[in-house]
Motif scaffolding. Structure first.
Motif, mmCIF file in Angstrom:
data_model
loop_
_atom_site.group_PDB
_atom_site.id
_atom_site.type_symbol
_atom_site.label_atom_id
_atom_site.label_comp_id
_atom_site.label_asym_id
_atom_site.label_seq_id
_atom_site.Cartn_x
_atom_site.Cartn_y
_atom_site.Cartn_z
ATOM 1 N N LEU A 11 -10.285 -2.345 -9.084
ATOM 2 C CA LEU A 11 -10.107 -3.687 -9.629
ATOM 3 C C LEU A 11 -11.289 -4.588 -9.300
ATOM 4 C CD1 LEU A 11 -6.328 -4.315 -8.861
ATOM 5 C CD2 LEU A 11 -7.358 -3.902 -11.102
ATOM 6 N N PHE A 12 -11.771 -4.485 -8.081
ATOM 7 C CA PHE A 12 -12.924 -5.288 -7.689
ATOM 8 C C PHE A 12 -14.165 -4.880 -8.460
ATOM 9 C CE2 PHE A 12 -16.478 -6.364 -4.830
ATOM 10 C CZ PHE A 12 -16.252 -7.730 -4.709
ATOM 11 N N VAL A 146 0.484 -17.736 -13.760
ATOM 12 C CA VAL A 146 1.067 -16.555 -13.132
ATOM 13 C C VAL A 146 0.115 -15.366 -13.250
ATOM 14 C CG1 VAL A 146 2.947 -14.885 -13.307
ATOM 15 C CG2 VAL A 146 3.435 -17.317 -13.411
ATOM 16 N N LEU A 147 -0.576 -15.262 -14.386
ATOM 17 C CA LEU A 147 -1.529 -14.174 -14.572
ATOM 18 C C LEU A 147 -2.647 -14.244 -13.538
ATOM 19 C CD1 LEU A 147 -2.634 -11.790 -16.260
ATOM 20 C CD2 LEU A 147 -3.807 -13.484 -17.678
ATOM 21 N N LEU A 148 -3.203 -15.428 -13.344
ATOM 22 C CA LEU A 148 -4.288 -15.592 -12.379
ATOM 23 C C LEU A 148 -3.816 -15.333 -10.953
ATOM 24 C CD1 LEU A 148 -6.281 -18.700 -13.637
ATOM 25 C CD2 LEU A 148 -7.118 -16.378 -13.395
ATOM 26 N N LEU A 149 -2.685 -15.904 -10.586
ATOM 27 C CA LEU A 149 -2.189 -15.722 -9.225
ATOM 28 C C LEU A 149 -1.811 -14.268 -8.959
ATOM 29 C CD1 LEU A 149 0.009 -18.922 -8.766
ATOM 30 C CD2 LEU A 149 -2.207 -18.436 -7.719
ATOM 31 N N SER A 150 -1.204 -13.626 -9.947
ATOM 32 C CA SER A 150 -0.816 -12.228 -9.764
ATOM 33 C C SER A 150 -2.040 -11.352 -9.567
ATOM 34 C CB SER A 150 -0.007 -11.745 -10.970
ATOM 35 O OG SER A 150 1.164 -12.509 -11.134
ATOM 36 N N TYR A 151 -3.055 -11.591 -10.375
ATOM 37 C CA TYR A 151 -4.266 -10.781 -10.245
ATOM 38 C C TYR A 151 -4.990 -11.088 -8.939
ATOM 39 C CZ TYR A 151 -8.762 -8.668 -11.303
ATOM 40 O OH TYR A 151 -9.901 -7.897 -11.244
ATOM 41 N N ARG A 152 -5.052 -12.373 -8.579
ATOM 42 C CA ARG A 152 -5.791 -12.751 -7.375
ATOM 43 C C ARG A 152 -5.153 -12.146 -6.119
ATOM 44 N NH1 ARG A 152 -7.548 -13.106 -3.346
ATOM 45 N NH2 ARG A 152 -8.753 -14.721 -2.271
ATOM 46 N N TYR A 153 -3.844 -12.149 -6.051
ATOM 47 C CA TYR A 153 -3.172 -11.693 -4.840
ATOM 48 C C TYR A 153 -2.664 -10.262 -4.958
ATOM 49 C CZ TYR A 153 -3.743 -16.362 -3.162
ATOM 50 O OH TYR A 153 -4.311 -17.545 -2.752
ATOM 51 N N LEU A 154 -3.024 -9.596 -6.057
ATOM 52 C CA LEU A 154 -2.745 -8.165 -6.134
ATOM 53 C C LEU A 154 -3.547 -7.404 -5.082
ATOM 54 C CD1 LEU A 154 -1.349 -5.831 -7.594
ATOM 55 C CD2 LEU A 154 -3.265 -5.786 -9.204
ATOM 56 N N VAL A 156 -4.279 -8.555 -2.140
ATOM 57 C CA VAL A 156 -3.570 -8.753 -0.870
ATOM 58 C C VAL A 156 -2.370 -7.808 -0.777
ATOM 59 C CG1 VAL A 156 -2.355 -10.427 0.571
ATOM 60 C CG2 VAL A 156 -4.306 -11.155 -0.817
ATOM 61 N N LEU A 157 -1.653 -7.658 -1.886
ATOM 62 C CA LEU A 157 -0.493 -6.770 -1.894
ATOM 63 C C LEU A 157 -0.910 -5.321 -1.665
ATOM 64 C CD1 LEU A 157 2.555 -6.457 -2.363
ATOM 65 C CD2 LEU A 157 2.069 -6.206 -4.801
ATOM 66 N N LEU A 158 -2.008 -4.907 -2.293
ATOM 67 C CA LEU A 158 -2.498 -3.553 -2.090
ATOM 68 C C LEU A 158 -2.945 -3.331 -0.652
ATOM 69 C CD1 LEU A 158 -4.558 -3.021 -5.385
ATOM 70 C CD2 LEU A 158 -2.389 -1.963 -4.773
ATOM 71 N N ARG A 159 -3.544 -4.358 -0.054
ATOM 72 C CA ARG A 159 -3.963 -4.235 1.340
ATOM 73 C C ARG A 159 -2.757 -4.107 2.269
ATOM 74 N NH1 ARG A 159 -6.348 -8.780 1.841
ATOM 75 N NH2 ARG A 159 -8.214 -8.104 0.731
ATOM 76 N N GLU A 160 -1.716 -4.883 1.994
ATOM 77 C CA GLU A 160 -0.501 -4.783 2.790
ATOM 78 C C GLU A 160 0.123 -3.394 2.648
ATOM 79 O OE1 GLU A 160 0.869 -6.809 4.877
ATOM 80 O OE2 GLU A 160 -0.294 -8.651 4.568
ATOM 81 N N GLY A 161 0.166 -2.898 1.423
ATOM 82 C CA GLY A 161 0.707 -1.556 1.210
ATOM 83 C C GLY A 161 -0.117 -0.479 1.885
ATOM 84 N N ASP A 162 -1.430 -0.667 1.894
ATOM 85 C CA ASP A 162 -2.303 0.290 2.566
ATOM 86 C C ASP A 162 -2.068 0.284 4.074
ATOM 87 O OD1 ASP A 162 -4.415 2.243 2.368
ATOM 88 O OD2 ASP A 162 -5.743 0.766 3.297
ATOM 89 N N GLN A 163 -1.848 -0.891 4.645
ATOM 90 C CA GLN A 163 -1.564 -0.974 6.075
ATOM 91 C C GLN A 163 -0.232 -0.301 6.420
ATOM 92 O OE1 GLN A 163 -1.758 -5.124 7.090
ATOM 93 N NE2 GLN A 163 -3.995 -5.239 6.858
ATOM 94 N N SER A 194 5.618 -9.788 1.140
ATOM 95 C CA SER A 194 5.121 -10.480 -0.057
ATOM 96 C C SER A 194 5.771 -11.843 -0.209
ATOM 97 C CB SER A 194 5.382 -9.623 -1.306
ATOM 98 O OG SER A 194 4.771 -8.361 -1.196
ATOM 99 N N ILE A 195 7.072 -11.925 0.064
ATOM 100 C CA ILE A 195 7.772 -13.207 -0.049
ATOM 101 C C ILE A 195 7.242 -14.206 0.976
ATOM 102 C CG2 ILE A 195 10.010 -14.332 0.211
ATOM 103 C CD1 ILE A 195 11.287 -11.808 -0.924
ATOM 104 N N ASP A 196 7.060 -13.746 2.209
ATOM 105 C CA ASP A 196 6.520 -14.632 3.242
ATOM 106 C C ASP A 196 5.114 -15.100 2.891
ATOM 107 O OD1 ASP A 196 8.826 -14.347 4.678
ATOM 108 O OD2 ASP A 196 8.069 -12.731 5.949
ATOM 109 N N ARG A 197 4.279 -14.171 2.412
ATOM 110 C CA ARG A 197 2.909 -14.550 2.040
ATOM 111 C C ARG A 197 2.912 -15.519 0.862
ATOM 112 N NH1 ARG A 197 -2.122 -12.219 2.864
ATOM 113 N NH2 ARG A 197 -1.166 -11.481 4.786
ATOM 114 N N ALA A 198 3.788 -15.306 -0.111
ATOM 115 C CA ALA A 198 3.854 -16.200 -1.270
ATOM 116 C C ALA A 198 4.249 -17.614 -0.860
ATOM 117 C CB ALA A 198 4.850 -15.653 -2.292
#
Length: 255
Positions: A11-12, A146-154, A156-163, A194-198
């Motif tokens: 994505l990056f 929502v499109l921008l926020l979802s893409y921007r913090y996707l 972060v979500l992937l990093r959390e899942g990787d951890q 994700s909820i806490d981060r949001a």
């Protein structure tokens, strides 16, 4: 490298491609968006047996990828993850004794051309300029935000899942994948994080004066003569191969 980390890097890499200075990235995002939408509509409108017309539509990405200095090989490599879908849809009629190799080829080619067009738009425009183009088309403000926020913090979500995946690998050495027994709990933990981060992100944005409109729209590129000509040529190209049997007539001239 884990799959989640690889997805984040992919994505990056798309944003890095869109940030370069090429003939295609200089064009107006609105012109590119309208061109790709029209191309998708025309490509998907071909009948199930119109293989020659689709071959004509395949020339479009072959011309634009070099114009934007985009990696066609990488796009074809990414398409392999979506290839099972058209293959499955094309093989379903075989269960009822109506299998057609032509139908299968048309489905695969349509899917490939649609994916190449979307990849072209993403790799030459970027998410912020794309959202600005959608705003100029009077798309709902909520949708673009929502499109921008979802893409921007996707990321972060992937990093959390990787951890979480790394933590599971340390606690379960020798296992190549998450066991079904632990998969549900990991998804629940990821959802809670994700909820806490949001909530934290939304509170921070409100403190900085967020009013429902993402910044960056004012700096979006405006259309010029080159963008207008690109849009006209794209529309003319699509209509030419959709309305006229170009390959058949060209073959008749040679015979």
């Amino acid at each position: 490298m884990s799959r989640l980390d690889s997805a984040s890097r992919s994505l990056f890499a798309l944003e890095e491609l869109a940030a370069r200075d090429t003939l295609l990235t200089r064009l107006s995002p609105l012109a590119k968006l309208l061109s790709v939408l029209f191309y998708l509509a025309v490509t998907l409108s071909f009948p199930q047996t119109a293989l020659s017309g689709l071959l004509g539509m395949a020339i479009y990405p072959c011309l634009l990828y070099p114009l934007g200095d985009l990696p066609m090989r990488r796009a074809l490599g990414d398409f392999r993850f979506l290839l099972p879908v058209p293959l499955f849809l094309g093989l379903v009629p075989a269960l009822f004794g109506k299998f057609s190799i032509l139908l299968l080829a048309v489905l695969v080619l349509k899917s490939l051309l649609a994916f190449l067009a979307v990849f072209l738009l993403a790799a030459s425009t970027g998410i912020y300029e794309l959202s600005a183009a959608l705003a100029r088309l009077h798309a709902p403000r909520l949708f673009t935000t929502v499109l921008l926020l979802s893409y921007r913090y996707l990321f972060v979500l992937l990093r959390e899942g990787d951890q979480l995946a790394d933590a599971y690998a340390l606690r379960a050495p020798g296992k190549k994948a998450v066991s079904p027994r632990n998969f549900a709990s990991m998804i629940g933990q990821l959802l809670l994080r994700s909820i806490d981060r949001a909530e934290l992100i939304y509170e921070s944005m409100k403190l900085r004066g967020f009013s429902g409109v993402m910044p960056g729209y004012r700096n979006a590129k405006r259309g010029g003569i080159a963008s207008f000509l690109f849009l006209l040529l794209s529309l003319a190209y699509c209509l030419l191969f959709r309305l006229l049997p170009v390959f058949e007539r060209f073959g008749g001239l040679l015979s």
